[in-house]
Structure formats: C-alpha cells, structure tokens
Design an enzyme around this catalytic site. Structure first.
Site, mmCIF file in Angstrom:
data_model
loop_
_atom_site.group_PDB
_atom_site.id
_atom_site.type_symbol
_atom_site.label_atom_id
_atom_site.label_comp_id
_atom_site.label_asym_id
_atom_site.label_seq_id
_atom_site.Cartn_x
_atom_site.Cartn_y
_atom_site.Cartn_z
ATOM 1 N N SER A 1 1.121 -1.375 -0.232
ATOM 2 C CA SER A 1 0.035 0.216 0.056
ATOM 3 C C SER A 1 0.515 1.569 -0.009
ATOM 4 O O SER A 1 0.863 2.187 -0.787
ATOM 5 C CB SER A 1 -0.807 -0.180 1.222
ATOM 6 N N THR B 1 0.997 -6.660 1.738
ATOM 7 C CA THR B 1 0.629 -7.625 2.679
ATOM 8 C C THR B 1 -1.123 -6.645 2.687
ATOM 9 O O THR B 1 -1.430 -7.703 2.755
ATOM 10 C CB THR B 1 0.969 -7.013 4.306
ATOM 11 N N CYS B 2 -1.008 -6.063 2.789
ATOM 12 C CA CYS B 2 -2.651 -5.389 3.440
ATOM 13 C C CYS B 2 -3.510 -5.844 2.052
ATOM 14 O O CYS B 2 -4.408 -7.203 2.854
ATOM 15 C CB CYS B 2 -3.196 -3.944 3.073
ATOM 16 N N CYS C 1 -4.763 -7.252 5.153
ATOM 17 C CA CYS C 1 -6.070 -6.691 5.744
ATOM 18 C C CYS C 1 -7.010 -6.717 5.166
ATOM 19 O O CYS C 1 -8.419 -7.469 5.345
ATOM 20 C CB CYS C 1 -6.323 -5.242 5.911
ATOM 21 N N LYS D 1 -8.332 -10.503 5.123
ATOM 22 C CA LYS D 1 -9.338 -11.133 7.072
ATOM 23 C C LYS D 1 -9.714 -9.958 6.556
ATOM 24 O O LYS D 1 -11.054 -10.786 7.642
ATOM 25 C CB LYS D 1 -7.328 -10.249 7.799
ATOM 26 N N TYR E 1 -4.374 -3.151 -8.972
ATOM 27 C CA TYR E 1 -3.064 -2.489 -8.684
ATOM 28 C C TYR E 1 -2.418 -1.986 -9.670
ATOM 29 O O TYR E 1 -1.508 -1.046 -9.781
ATOM 30 C CB TYR E 1 -2.413 -3.014 -6.721
ATOM 31 N N TYR F 1 -3.139 -8.314 17.967
ATOM 32 C CA TYR F 1 -4.377 -7.489 16.987
ATOM 33 C C TYR F 1 -4.451 -9.439 15.839
ATOM 34 O O TYR F 1 -6.130 -9.534 15.696
ATOM 35 C CB TYR F 1 -3.665 -7.180 16.151
ATOM 36 N N GLU G 1 -8.071 -11.407 15.796
ATOM 37 C CA GLU G 1 -8.557 -11.504 15.291
ATOM 38 C C GLU G 1 -8.938 -13.199 14.545
ATOM 39 O O GLU G 1 -9.863 -13.232 14.291
ATOM 40 C CB GLU G 1 -7.988 -10.355 14.156
ATOM 41 N N ARG H 1 1.197 -15.410 26.740
ATOM 42 C CA ARG H 1 1.942 -16.087 27.747
ATOM 43 C C ARG H 1 1.668 -14.246 28.456
ATOM 44 O O ARG H 1 2.167 -14.776 29.290
ATOM 45 C CB ARG H 1 3.280 -15.649 27.549
ATOM 46 N N ARG I 1 -2.595 -6.703 24.881
ATOM 47 C CA ARG I 1 -1.468 -5.521 25.633
ATOM 48 C C ARG I 1 -1.105 -4.500 25.385
ATOM 49 O O ARG I 1 -0.981 -4.090 23.899
ATOM 50 C CB ARG I 1 0.095 -6.389 25.709
ATOM 51 N N GLY J 1 3.732 -11.461 16.232
ATOM 52 C CA GLY J 1 4.275 -10.332 15.934
ATOM 53 C C GLY J 1 4.725 -10.469 15.051
ATOM 54 O O GLY J 1 4.935 -11.737 14.259
ATOM 55 N N THR K 1 -2.087 0.227 8.030
ATOM 56 C CA THR K 1 -1.890 0.644 5.803
ATOM 57 C C THR K 1 -1.554 2.123 6.032
ATOM 58 O O THR K 1 -1.166 2.575 5.130
ATOM 59 C CB THR K 1 -2.702 -0.328 5.457
ATOM 60 N N ALA L 1 -8.955 -0.066 14.772
ATOM 61 C CA ALA L 1 -9.586 -1.291 15.691
ATOM 62 C C ALA L 1 -8.673 -2.695 14.482
ATOM 63 O O ALA L 1 -8.302 -2.915 14.181
ATOM 64 C CB ALA L 1 -10.700 -1.637 13.972
ATOM 65 N N HIS M 1 -30.408 8.965 17.796
ATOM 66 C CA HIS M 1 -31.312 7.490 18.023
ATOM 67 C C HIS M 1 -32.114 7.065 17.514
ATOM 68 O O HIS M 1 -33.225 7.247 16.584
ATOM 69 C CB HIS M 1 -32.243 8.146 19.962
ATOM 70 N N GLU N 1 -24.734 6.792 20.713
ATOM 71 C CA GLU N 1 -24.905 8.053 21.362
ATOM 72 C C GLU N 1 -25.129 7.896 22.609
ATOM 73 O O GLU N 1 -25.126 9.055 23.283
ATOM 74 C CB GLU N 1 -27.030 7.685 21.351
HETATM 75 P P1 NDP Z 1 1.457 -8.002 17.325
HETATM 76 O O1 NDP Z 1 2.780 -7.241 18.699
HETATM 77 O O2 NDP Z 1 0.494 -6.805 18.567
HETATM 78 O O3 NDP Z 1 1.633 -9.173 18.702
HETATM 79 C C1 NDP Z 1 2.578 -10.289 19.111
HETATM 80 C C2 NDP Z 1 1.601 -11.078 20.174
HETATM 81 O O4 NDP Z 1 2.671 -12.482 20.252
HETATM 82 C C3 NDP Z 1 2.264 -10.174 21.763
HETATM 83 O O5 NDP Z 1 1.290 -10.710 22.692
HETATM 84 C C4 NDP Z 1 3.222 -11.006 22.153
HETATM 85 O O6 NDP Z 1 3.302 -10.953 23.500
HETATM 86 C C5 NDP Z 1 2.754 -12.183 21.829
HETATM 87 N N1 NDP Z 1 4.590 -12.810 20.791
HETATM 88 C C6 NDP Z 1 5.376 -12.699 21.040
HETATM 89 N N2 NDP Z 1 6.631 -12.733 20.983
HETATM 90 C C7 NDP Z 1 6.661 -13.973 21.548
HETATM 91 C C8 NDP Z 1 6.667 -15.341 22.094
HETATM 92 N N3 NDP Z 1 7.781 -15.992 21.754
HETATM 93 N N4 NDP Z 1 6.253 -16.150 22.701
HETATM 94 C C9 NDP Z 1 4.418 -16.016 22.800
HETATM 95 N N5 NDP Z 1 4.176 -14.780 22.434
HETATM 96 C C10 NDP Z 1 4.995 -13.455 21.521
HETATM 97 O O7 NDP Z 1 1.903 -8.766 16.681
HETATM 98 P P2 NDP Z 1 0.582 -9.189 15.619
HETATM 99 O O8 NDP Z 1 1.445 -10.016 14.725
HETATM 100 O O9 NDP Z 1 -0.687 -9.232 16.726
HETATM 101 O O10 NDP Z 1 0.658 -8.213 14.518
HETATM 102 C C11 NDP Z 1 1.398 -7.706 14.178
HETATM 103 C C12 NDP Z 1 1.289 -5.319 14.172
HETATM 104 O O11 NDP Z 1 0.018 -6.060 12.901
HETATM 105 C C13 NDP Z 1 0.456 -5.417 14.682
HETATM 106 O O12 NDP Z 1 1.507 -4.717 15.727
HETATM 107 C C14 NDP Z 1 -0.398 -4.307 13.787
HETATM 108 O O13 NDP Z 1 0.191 -3.496 13.985
HETATM 109 C C15 NDP Z 1 -0.854 -4.309 12.408
HETATM 110 N N6 NDP Z 1 -2.192 -5.143 12.674
HETATM 111 C C16 NDP Z 1 -2.808 -4.393 12.616
HETATM 112 C C17 NDP Z 1 -4.428 -4.767 12.415
HETATM 113 C C18 NDP Z 1 -5.502 -4.151 12.388
HETATM 114 O O14 NDP Z 1 -5.625 -2.739 12.681
HETATM 115 N N7 NDP Z 1 -6.998 -4.039 13.113
HETATM 116 C C19 NDP Z 1 -4.691 -6.498 12.169
HETATM 117 C C20 NDP Z 1 -3.511 -7.169 11.829
HETATM 118 C C21 NDP Z 1 -2.022 -6.609 12.763
HETATM 119 P P3 NDP Z 1 3.853 -9.526 24.421
HETATM 120 O O15 NDP Z 1 2.410 -8.774 24.661
HETATM 121 O O16 NDP Z 1 3.731 -10.466 25.861
HETATM 122 O O17 NDP Z 1 4.837 -8.945 23.539
#
Ligand code: NDP
Length: 484
Positions: free
Chosen positions: A14, A41-42, A47, A50, A98, A177, A181, A198, A204, A294, A343, A373, A467, A472
């Site tokens: 994007s 990716t998006c 996105c 998904k 695209y 996320y 999701e 964990r 978080r 992540g 994105t 969101a 309403h 509201e």
């Molecule tokens: P996030 O960073 O949001 O979440 C990663 C998760 O994995 C966390 O809960 C983390 O725990 C956990 N984790 C990391 N390492 C380990 C491990 N070794 N063992 C166990 N658990 C682990 O990443 P996502 O992959 O979910 O998403 C990536 C990014 O993509 C998001 O940050 C967001 O910016 C984007 N995204 C946005 C969306 C939207 O706008 N709707 C949808 C999807 C993605 P801890 O919390 O303890 O670190």
C-alpha cells in the site's frame, strides 16, 4: 549524472504503490519492484482477505438471532472451498487493479526482488542494475515465529488464506491483533480454537476495561483462551504422543476423541497434527498451530547496511520525521520502519515522502492520535490514551458504560458493548475513546475526527444523540464513573 529513474520504489504494498503513483503524477520518472504479488501484505495476505473472513465468520449463529426476529431459518454448513475460491478470485482482481493503477500512472514495474547495491543503485534478482536519484524502501514486514525446536511445524497468518480445507482444531499463540482476530474468525467458521497468551491479558497496551470485555466475550463464544500460558515443546503428533496424552492428561476435555486418535496414529507427519506441551503442563494435539507472535521488518539481505543505512534493534530502518534514512538518497516508509504498523499510516508516509522529496514541501507525518480497530468479535475501535496511560499523565475523569445492545437483548444474546471516554480534568479534552461493539471500527473513524480536533467532553455533550443507536451513549454520559 543521469539516472535511469528519479525514483525507484522497492515494495509494491500500500505505501510503496501510493508513493510511486503520486510521485509519477508529480512528473517524476518512477519504477517499482515487487518480488511477490502487487498489493503487498494488506491486499494479498492481510487486511483485505482478513476482513472478508471476518464477514464470512459473522454469519455464525445468525439463524438463532433471526428466529428471535420471526424468521424461520435453518442452520447451513460453511463451505470453505467455495469461500476460498471466491476469496482468491477477489484478490486476483484487486492485484490487477493495483497493476493497472501503476500502469496508468506511468510507473514502470518489475516483478522481481530488488536489493540496494549503492546509494543510487538497485540490483534486480537477475543481476540487472538500475540507477535512481532516490530510492524508497517500502518492503513491509514478515511474520516472526518464536525460536524454538520444531517451530516450523506452526504456520503464520500468511498461510491461513491458503488452507485447502479448514482444520478441525487450531492452537493460536499470541495475544495481539492477529492472534485475537483469527481466534474470532476461525471460531466463527466452526474451528475449535485454543489460544495461548503468555501475559496476564490479551491485547497488551490497549485500555484494560476494553481488553477484559473482549477477552470475556471471546471465551463466551467458545474460544478456549489460556492466559499466562505458552508452548514449551511441540512435535509432529505420533502414536507415542497420543498414548502419553491419554495416560497423563489431567483434564479429560483435553483428550482427543477416539476418531482423532486413530487418525493421528495413521498420520504423524510434519504436515499433519501437531503435539503441543504447554507451560501449565497440559498436552494436546492440534490440527494446526498458528504463531501470531509479531512481525519483523523486511530488511534482511537488502544491502541496506552495506550502503550505510542505519538499522535498529528490531531490524527496522531508522528514519527521521520525513522518512529519510541515514543515507540522503534513500528513504523508507511503512512497516519496514516499525513506527505505527498500519496500512493507512504507510500510505500517509508515502504521500508525505513525495511532498517532501518531489514537491519541495517538507511534510512530516503526524503519528499522534491514530484511530484503529481490532476486528475481533465484538470489534474494538480505539483512539488516544487508555485510562491507564492517561492516569499516568494527568488527573482524569472516566465516563464509561457497558450494556446489552437492543438488537442482542431482543434476541436473548448475552453480548455486551462498551463505550468509554477518558477526559482530562483540567483541559476537559477527550484524551481517549474506546468502543467495544459491533461495527466499532466504523464508529471510531468518526469519533476519531472529534478527538483529533481536540474536542472537549462538553463538545461531545453539546452534540445531540442519534436515537436509538449504541454510539449515542458517547454523547449522553453525564456523570463520570470515576476520577483518577
Ligand atoms: P503484535 O505485536 O500485536 O502481537 C504479538 C503477540 O505475540 C503479543 O501478544 C506478544 O506477547 C506475543 N509474542 C511475541 N513473541 C512471543 C513468543 N516468543 N512466545 C509467545 N508469544 C509471543 O503482533 P501481531 O503479529 O498480532 O500484529 C503485528 C502488527 O500488525 C500489529 O502490531 C499491528 O500494527 C498490525 N495489524 C493491525 C491490524 C488492524 O489494524 N486491525 C490487524 C493485524 C495486524 P506480548 O504482549 O507479551 O509481547
């Protein structure tokens, strides 16, 4: 020195596509290289597919709700092959869109990996070199699995869309996320979902009250969520694992039924079911394990450090507010810079880069107060500070209500929604708005305008309610629930 192009963009997601098109429209000679599919990716594995899966999963249980409204409907089966065929053709169509947008803008495209061979030189996969006055790196990110033995048995969100058949059971690892999701999506499509996170609570960093409500709702819908839990060992499921499980399982519900056990004994390959041992000592076999742990910026093997581009600890390209790297001719936007990985932010960064570089109008990107969101069920829309963050900053008032929406209450469903405003006591500004509700993503886009404009609680109050709606409540909450 005459270059082949004014701008060479690496990455057709994007951000990269938008920057290329806008730069070309400004008169620059632009090329773009993409090693995978145009759209990034998006569009291809994020996105868009998904959200289509969110829609597909949202029909689960609709017959019960419809019955409460007088409709006689019987439950049908979900046909994954039919849906995924349709999904793939939709993604093909979008990829073509695209491509034609790039063609129509006069951008030359290369279906090839490209790396950096110097401050003004790009090397394509076949060894051809191109030169450009400026290089824009927009290579995004890639899912990262934990480094543990047998992690290759797990899949990532990239592979979800390619399932030939839906698994019967899945373990999702992570609480961010993507994990939340897909837990909701797959649960809605009829897959038995177990989720390990964990930490103490999923999502978080977001508002605690909202996280708590989403976590409860996910469990009510049948997701087997284990907090404070992680994988300690995993292996291809084998006869041994099945035997040890039936011998040692402390929770009968964890055991496979006889039919699954027989299937496991037969299969036991790396493509097949996976045996998992958790930190809480429990063992279980899942058809699939999804790591949503992540994403990592795509910088490996790009020739960036060799060209003098500074890379951060997470592998991200370090940039200034104008997306400029430590090399004056190289800039970077989007997830590869690991700023705010969304994105619309990458698109903004791409457009600001073109303003700065090609329109002589230095434009920084404002990364503050970005609405977003999480497409869980129920959805979560959020902007600004969580209650916990705001309390650290200054005295606040919390306006909050949680209730059963009219539609669900009438149908006898337990769903609850949450509307919450975090207000600065002194300036009266709304510092944060958090909504857990169906279509919360749509709501937060609009509430986000007011928050971004610096609206006060009294500005919200002066707005007449629409309403009867759920949102509201955002303009009718008169008394703070608490101050802090
Ligand atoms: P996030 O960073 O949001 O979440 C990663 C998760 O994995 C966390 O809960 C983390 O725990 C956990 N984790 C990391 N390492 C380990 C491990 N070794 N063992 C166990 N658990 C682990 O990443 P996502 O992959 O979910 O998403 C990536 C990014 O993509 C998001 O940050 C967001 O910016 C984007 N995204 C946005 C969306 C939207 O706008 N709707 C949808 C999807 C993605 P801890 O919390 O303890 O670190």
């Amino acid at each position: 020195m005459a270059f082949d192009y004014d701008l060479f963009v690496i990455g057709g997601g994007s951000g990269g596509v938008r920057a290329a098109r806008v730069a070309a429209a400004a008169g620059a000679r632009v090329a773009l290289a993409e090693e995978s599919r145009m759209g990034g990716t998006c569009v291809i594995r994020g996105c868009v597919p998904k959200k289509l899966m969110v829609f597909a999963s949202s029909f689960d249980g609709i017959e019960d709700e419809a019955a409460a409204y007088g409709w006689k409907m019987s439950r049908g089966d979900f046909d994954w092959p039919a849906f995924s065929t349709h999904l793939r053709s939709e993604l093909d169509r979008l990829e073509e869109v695209y491509r034609s947008l790039l063609d129509g803008s006069g951008v030359e495209t290369f279906d090839s990996r490209a790396t950096i061979a110097g401050p003004n030189t790009i090397r394509l996969a076949d060894g051809t070199e191109k030169t450009a006055g400026h290089i824009l790196v927009a290579t995004g990110g890639w899912p990262e699995k934990p480094s543990m033995p047998n992690a290759e048995l797990g899949i990532t969100s990239n592979e979800i869309f390619d399932f030939e058949t839906l698994p019967k059971s899945i373990l999702i690892v992570g609480g961010g996320y993507i994990a939340c999701e897909f837990a909701c999506i797959l649960n809605g499509l009829g897959v038995e979902v177990t989720q390990f996170y964990r930490g103490a609570q999923i999502l978080r960093g977001f508002d605690e009250e909202a996280r708590g409500l989403i976590s409860e709702a996910m469990q009510e819908r049948g997701i087997d969520l284990h907090l404070g839990t992680n994988i300690v060992a995993m292996a291809p499921a084998s006869a041994d694992h099945t035997a040890s499980w039936t011998g040692t399982a402390t929770d009968a519900a964890m055991g496979p039924d006889a039919q699954t056990s027989a299937a496991l004994l037969e299969r036991g390959t790396s493509d097949g079911p996976v045996w998992v041992k958790a930190t809480n000592g429990r063992e279980q076999v899942f058809d699939k394990v999804l790591f949503a742990t992540g994403r990592r910026p795509n910088t490996a093997g790009m020739g960036l450090e060799e060209a003098g581009v500074e890379i951060g600890r997470r592998g991200e390209i370090k940039v200034d507010e104008f997306s400029r790297t430590s090399v004056p001719t190289i800039s970077a936007i989007g997830d590869v810079t690991n700023r705010v990985n969304l994105t619309p932010v990458a698109i903004r960064e791409g457009m600001a880069f073109v303003e700065t570089q090609f329109k002589n109008n230095p434009t920084p990107v404002d990364h503050k107060l970005i609405p977003s969101a999480v497409f869980t069920q129920p959805e979560f829309g959020t902007i600004g500070l969580s209650e916990e963050e705001a309390r650290e900053q200054e005295p606040v008032e919390i306006y909050c209500t949680s209730f059963r929406p009219m539609r669900s209450a009438f149908a006898g469903r337990p769903d609850r929604v949450l509307m919450k405003l975090v207000v600065a006591q002194e300036s009266r500004k709304v510092l944060g708005c958090h909504i857990v509700a169906p279509e919360a993503g749509e709501m937060i886009q609009l509430a986000g305008i007011a928050v971004k404009m610096g609206a006060t609680k009294e500005d919200f109050d002066r707005t007449v309610a629409v309403h009867p709606t759920m949102s509201e409540e955002l303009v009718t909450m008169r008394e703070p629930m608490r101050t802090a």
